[in-house]
Design an enzyme around this catalytic site. Structure first.
Site, PDB file in Angstrom:
ATOM      1  N   LYS A 119       5.097  26.159  20.474  1.00  0.00           N
ATOM      2  CA  LYS A 119       4.500  25.191  19.161  1.00  0.00           C
ATOM      3  C   LYS A 119       5.744  24.711  18.611  1.00  0.00           C
ATOM      4  CE  LYS A 119       0.076  27.520  18.672  1.00  0.00           C
ATOM      5  NZ  LYS A 119      -0.885  28.041  17.842  1.00  0.00           N
ATOM      6  N   ASP A 171       0.771  -1.323   0.184  1.00  0.00           N
ATOM      7  CA  ASP A 171       0.046  -0.171   0.157  1.00  0.00           C
ATOM      8  C   ASP A 171       1.005   1.309   0.168  1.00  0.00           C
ATOM      9  OD1 ASP A 171       1.049  -0.312   2.428  1.00  0.00           O
ATOM     10  OD2 ASP A 171      -0.821  -0.177   3.686  1.00  0.00           O
ATOM     11  N   ASP A 209       2.130   6.473   2.097  1.00  0.00           N
ATOM     12  CA  ASP A 209       1.409   5.519   2.584  1.00  0.00           C
ATOM     13  C   ASP A 209      -0.140   5.549   2.506  1.00  0.00           C
ATOM     14  OD1 ASP A 209       0.537   3.045   4.049  1.00  0.00           O
ATOM     15  OD2 ASP A 209       1.199   3.778   6.124  1.00  0.00           O
TER      16      ASP A 209
END
Length: 349
Positions: free
Chosen positions: A275, A225, A330
């Site tokens: 962040k 995949d 993926d």
């Protein structure tokens, strides 16, 4: 070889310059020369990937990465001598120089030996249920979902065949008959295909024990995949150069913490980072293994590839990473499948 001068690099060139030269050139090495075209080094795709793993950036110099004492042949050397040197040092290309060390060309060893087909097998794990892609996989096995104008699995097989890897093994389970009826023996795709069947879920490595008696040289294992245009020849060369028993293709993954991170030592706040973005390498679902590692795979048990690498690491076996810088995706979720279809034409034409 024609156009070898297109791969010339000065020692002061950047990694970005080198990547462009290697990717666009007809040969898979950069030739590092001085202003008189005297060869001072060679730079391979593997050299660059090792540099990236060590934290080098695209604007850094190639100077610490290239081979300063490259293997060369003389312009008067015979074909037999060139092939002997290539075999001894496991080289795919050899620079040809004159008595003064001036580069005169590059020999493509595979062409010289007239060997285009590789005997190494490629094992593709194509038995997954594709639960996260339901309802698309209710009637169609995940590797047979169309991306572009063909099944994902067909693109994977074509990409291996492009590099001469024509011996394909498909490990099947869910709706295996649909895959077998489409690909048959592989002849219409220019490859040879054989099949193994999992009677129960065995994981990404567990089915390999079914092939233990048929593998005598390094072989690829790839999830069915994954959509990528990675250069499998580069990965193979990297594996051999590292003298590894197991090579895992890895992909850099970035994730951002959505909050300000407070760093604390002994209860005292030392800093606050707003962040922050963290980078890690993750498995890309592509592996190159020596047959000897199959002794670590339990028979008829669920066994994933991370577990195999963990065993090899614990035993001190040489397990190395091969960083992917090419396109890679993926296809595990609906949004990934949609993204793959949007990007396919631009990547694979």
């Amino acid at each position: 070889m024609k156009d070898y001068k297109k791969t010339f690099l000065l020692p002061t060139a950047t990694i970005r310059d080198a990547l462009k030269k290697i990717d666009e050139g007809l040969i898979k090495i950069g030739l590092v020369v001085d202003t008189s075209e005297k060869l001072v080094g060679t730079l391979t795709d593997g050299d660059i990937r090792r540099g990236l793993l060590l934290g080098k950036g695209l604007e850094d110099s190639i100077e610490p990465l290239f081979q300063h004492s490259p293997i060369t042949c003389n312009i008067n050397d015979s074909k037999e001598k060139i092939l002997q040197i290539a075999l001894e040092f496991k080289l795919h290309q050899i620079p040809i120089v004159d008595l003064d060390g001036i580069i005169q060309g590059v020999v493509e060893v595979d062409e010289l030996a007239r060997a285009t087909r590789r005997s190494n097998k490629v094992v593709i794990m194509a038995g997954g249920l594709g639960t996260r892609l339901q309802p698309l996989t209710n009637d169609t096995p995940k590797p047979m979902l169309h991306v572009g104008n063909k099944p994902i699995l067909e693109t994977i097989i074509e990409n291996f065949a492009k590099y001469g890897y024509l011996n394909i093994v498909l490990s099947l389970s869910y709706k295996a008959d649909l895959i077998e009826s489409y690909f048959g023996d592989g002849s219409k795709f220019g490859v040879h295909i054989e099949y193994v069947h999992e009677t129960k879920r065995l994981g990404t490595a567990g089915a390999l024990h079914l092939l233990e008696d048929t593998l005598s040289e390094p072989f690829f294992v790839m999830n069915g995949d994954v959509l990528t245009n990675v250069n499998f020849d580069h990965m193979h060369s990297f594996h051999l150069a590292q003298k590894a028993v197991a090579t895992m293709a890895v992909r850099e993954y970035e994730h951002q913490v959505p909050y300000g991170v407070v760093n604390i030592v002994d209860g005292i706040i030392t800093s606050i980072v707003e962040k922050p973005t963290h980078k890690n390498y993750v498995s890309a679902g592509i592996y190159l293994l020596d047959p000897q590692v199959l002794s670590e795979v339990p028979k008829d048990e669920f066994f994933d590839m991370p577990a195999l690498f963990t065993r090899l690491i614990q035993k001190g076996e040489s397990s190395v990473s091969f960083p992917i810088r090419e396109y890679w995706l993926d296809i595990g979720r609906i949004q990934d499948y949609e993204k793959a279809n949007d990007e396919y034409g631009g990547i694979f034409g």
